[in-house]
Write an enzyme that holds these catalytic residues in place. Structure first.
Site, PDB file in Angstrom:
ATOM      1  CE1 TYR A  94      -3.941   1.635  -0.467  1.00  0.00           C
ATOM      2  CE2 TYR A  94      -3.293   2.857   1.507  1.00  0.00           C
ATOM      3  CZ  TYR A  94      -4.269   2.699   0.298  1.00  0.00           C
ATOM      4  OH  TYR A  94      -5.195   3.614   0.152  1.00  0.00           O
ATOM      5  NE  ARG A 147      -7.959  12.430  -3.181  1.00  0.00           N
ATOM      6  CZ  ARG A 147      -8.133  12.065  -1.947  1.00  0.00           C
ATOM      7  NH1 ARG A 147      -9.059  12.915  -1.133  1.00  0.00           N
ATOM      8  NH2 ARG A 147      -7.917  11.046  -1.118  1.00  0.00           N
ATOM      9  CE  LYS A 165      -7.408   2.976   1.663  1.00  0.00           C
ATOM     10  NZ  LYS A 165      -7.640   3.631   2.877  1.00  0.00           N
ATOM     11  CD  GLU A 236      -9.894   4.479  -0.274  1.00  0.00           C
ATOM     12  OE1 GLU A 236      -8.606   5.254   0.001  1.00  0.00           O
ATOM     13  OE2 GLU A 236     -10.435   3.841   0.553  1.00  0.00           O
ATOM     14  CG  ASP A 237      -8.096   7.632  -3.084  1.00  0.00           C
ATOM     15  OD1 ASP A 237      -7.946   7.827  -1.996  1.00  0.00           O
ATOM     16  OD2 ASP A 237      -6.982   6.794  -3.685  1.00  0.00           O
ATOM     17  CG  ASP A 259     -10.272   4.606   4.437  1.00  0.00           C
ATOM     18  OD1 ASP A 259     -10.480   4.574   5.842  1.00  0.00           O
ATOM     19  OD2 ASP A 259      -9.064   4.487   4.088  1.00  0.00           O
ATOM     20  CG  ASP A 260     -10.281   8.767   0.460  1.00  0.00           C
ATOM     21  OD1 ASP A 260      -9.162   8.220   0.623  1.00  0.00           O
ATOM     22  OD2 ASP A 260     -10.991   8.276  -0.688  1.00  0.00           O
ATOM     23  CG  ASN A 399      -0.425   8.952   2.648  1.00  0.00           C
ATOM     24  OD1 ASN A 399       0.791   8.571   3.041  1.00  0.00           O
ATOM     25  ND2 ASN A 399      -1.387   8.519   3.354  1.00  0.00           N
TER      26      ASN A 399
END
Length: 541
Positions: A94, A147, A165, A236-237, A259-260, A399
């Site tokens: 990851y 993203r 993930k 996610e993203d 999660d973000d 990150n």
């Protein structure tokens, strides 16, 4: 081994393949004689061999690709390796390595994993989902690739994120890999370099927006509910302007979270709880200044606010403890460019266009970087925080490592060793004269795998905001006094499975207490969770 396959087919099925660990009797039974070298190895020997192979490679990207191939070949060995040394292998499968892998996805593509659902399959999404071989999917991590980390629009290359993930769901908290499904919703890409690249593997048009996008996502969520009614969807993203509305649209209808937004918020709150154990201060006395004003920033700020409410503040007073600063300066109410989700944290104040000036004016006890722009926590910022606070809390959470707002050494050196530090990506230990610091990594891995195990073990119908506060407290309470003395405010990643079991049990208790479980409450909750956890061992034939 519950398979009807024999011979060559077994060796190409990652769930059943044991490679050289097949015994002589098993080789005869499953017609494997002659298809493997004669020597029989234990799983421990296989792990040692694989570790040696990885150590001989020249880069973490090569190691990432090696591990991807291993996951596609021998799933048990893959997870046994990860769980044997999580601190070493998590940064490879990851962040930060997955960022480079996503950027180069189309040029290093190997075995396919998960499902790719393009928007031109509208009307047939359920048909595509049915192509997945597992019938009981409990977790889907889904992205549209817009993203990815701090790297932007990577189109279908973003698939590395859901894959990574879900690998950590299993490696860090024991969620069985058979119930996990990574998905990319391909709606196109606005990355011109990808559209011009002959090796690009996604749809070759700009991103679809508006009603067509919303209808496509609606069809996806509906199809998941029809086929996998116990499934939790993790977003996610996604870009901020999609991420926030998607979570708002579905969070009270299905089992889902982002999660973000929520995982990042929980790990930040866990870090704050850990930091307050060092500074000996109260949460309600803190003032937070965020560098970055997207969904991650507002998600953290809102969870902090809700945690303050549990400690006695009303929600309006709690929200006033957080301020946001983005590319256009401090988010003040006079600005006309704020999105709805940002306005709740806009303050009555004169405009400020310099972050260090915002620090001096607002006097925060903690700065949190979620800007994805490196080096913005410069020497002037750290020194200003150190003038205001005896123990300034410095959290550059962006990150991957190349996007971090500052390094651990910069934070410790510029604060003369007084900073309480945690970052989104890993940094090595720092020596400042006689002081030795071990910087913590505020990695969502402390939250989402444990949340997944809690949901899996209870059959939870919803994921609520308060579950993330429970998870944050459960993370922070596991940090030892010895770790705090070295500046480490998160549990060591080498103990991530143990930490995740504790967090999962705490969240599961909340789920049962609030009537959100689909299963009966067990007499021993901890034992129930441990029994549900996946173990990477070759089962007897």
């Amino acid at each position: 081994m519950s398979t009807q396959a024999y011979g060559y087919d077994i060796l190409h099925n990652p769930r059943f393949n044991r490679g050289t660990a097949f015994s002589q009797d098993e080789r005869r039974k499953y017609r494997l004689e002659g298809l493997l070298p004669p020597g029989v190895n234990s799983l421990a020997i296989q792990i040692a061999r694989t570790h040696t192979e990885l150590a001989a490679l020249d880069s973490d990207l090569q190691r990432y690709l090696f591990l991807s191939d291993l996951q596609a070949r021998n799933e048990t060995l893959f997870y046994a390796l990860l769980m044997s040394d999580p601190a070493t292998y998590m940064p490879i499968v990851y962040t930060p390595t997955v960022g480079e892998a996503c950027q180069k996805f189309d040029h290093v593509f190997r075995a396919t994993r998960g499902l790719y659902i393009p928007i031109d399959a509208r009307g047939r999404v359920k048909e595509l989902l049915r192509n997945w071989p597992e019938q009981d999917v409990r977790f889907i991590v889904v992205t549209d690739g817009e993203r990815i980390l701090g790297l932007g629009d990577l189109g279908v290359g973003g698939m590395g994120i859901p894959i990574g993930k879900l690998a950590l769901y299993t490696a860090c908290a024991g969620v069985p890999p058979s119930v996990c499904l990574p998905i990319t919703l391909d709606v196109g890409t606005n990355n011109a370099s990808l559209l011009d690249d002959p090796l690009y593997l996604g749809l070759r048009h700009e991103r679809v927006r508006g009603a067509d996008y919303d209808a496509f996502v609606d069809e996806f969520v509906s199809a998941v509910q029809d086929l996998y009614p116990k499934c939790c969807i993790q977003w996610e993203d996604f870009a901020n302007f999609n991420a926030v509305p998607l979570l708002a649209r579905y969070k009270d209808k299905v089992c889902t979270y982002n999660d973000d937004i929520q995982g990042t918020a929980a790990v930040a709150l866990a870090g704050i709880y850990g930091a307050l154990r060092i500074s000996k201060q109260k949460l309600t006395d803190q003032r937070f200044l965020f560098l970055g004003g997207g969904s991650a920033a507002t998600g953290i700020a809102e969870l902090i606010s809700e945690a303050m409410v549990l400690e006695g503040l009303d929600i309006e007073s709690a929200r006033k403890c957080s301020s946001l600063f983005d590319v256009n300066g401090l988010m003040v109410r006079s600005r006309t460019d704020l999105a709805e989700f940002q306005k709740v944290f806009a303050i009555d104040h004169a405009p400020i266009n310099s972050f260090v000036d915002a620090v001096r004016a607002l006097k925060p006890t903690c700065i949190i970087g979620v800007s994805t722009v490196p080096k913005l926590f410069n020497q002037a910022v750290i020194e200003a925080m150190s003038e205001i606070n005896e123990r300034p809390i410095i959290f550059p959470y962006s990150n991957p490592t190349s996007r971090s707002e500052c390094t651990a050494e910069e934070a410790y050196r510029w604060s003369k060793g007084r900073a309480i530090f945690a970052s989104g990506s890993p940094f090595p230990p720092v020596q400042i004269e006689a002081q030795h610091f071990v910087p913590g990594q505020g990695n969502n891995v402390y939250i989402f795998p444990a949340m997944g195990m809690a949901v899996f073990a209870t059959g939870a119908t919803r994921v609520t905001e308060e579950m993330f506060i429970v998870a944050a407290k459960a993370v922070a309470e596991q940090v030892s006094d010895e770790s705090l003395e070295k500046g480490l405010i998160y549990p060591p990643q080498s103990q991530i499975f143990k930490a995740s079991m504790h967090v999962a049990a705490s969240v599961a208790e909340y789920i049962f207490d609030h009537g959100l479980a689909r299963v009966e409450r067990p007499a021993d909750l901890v034992a129930h969770i441990k029994a549900a956890a996946y173990s990477p061992t070759y089962p007897p034939v």
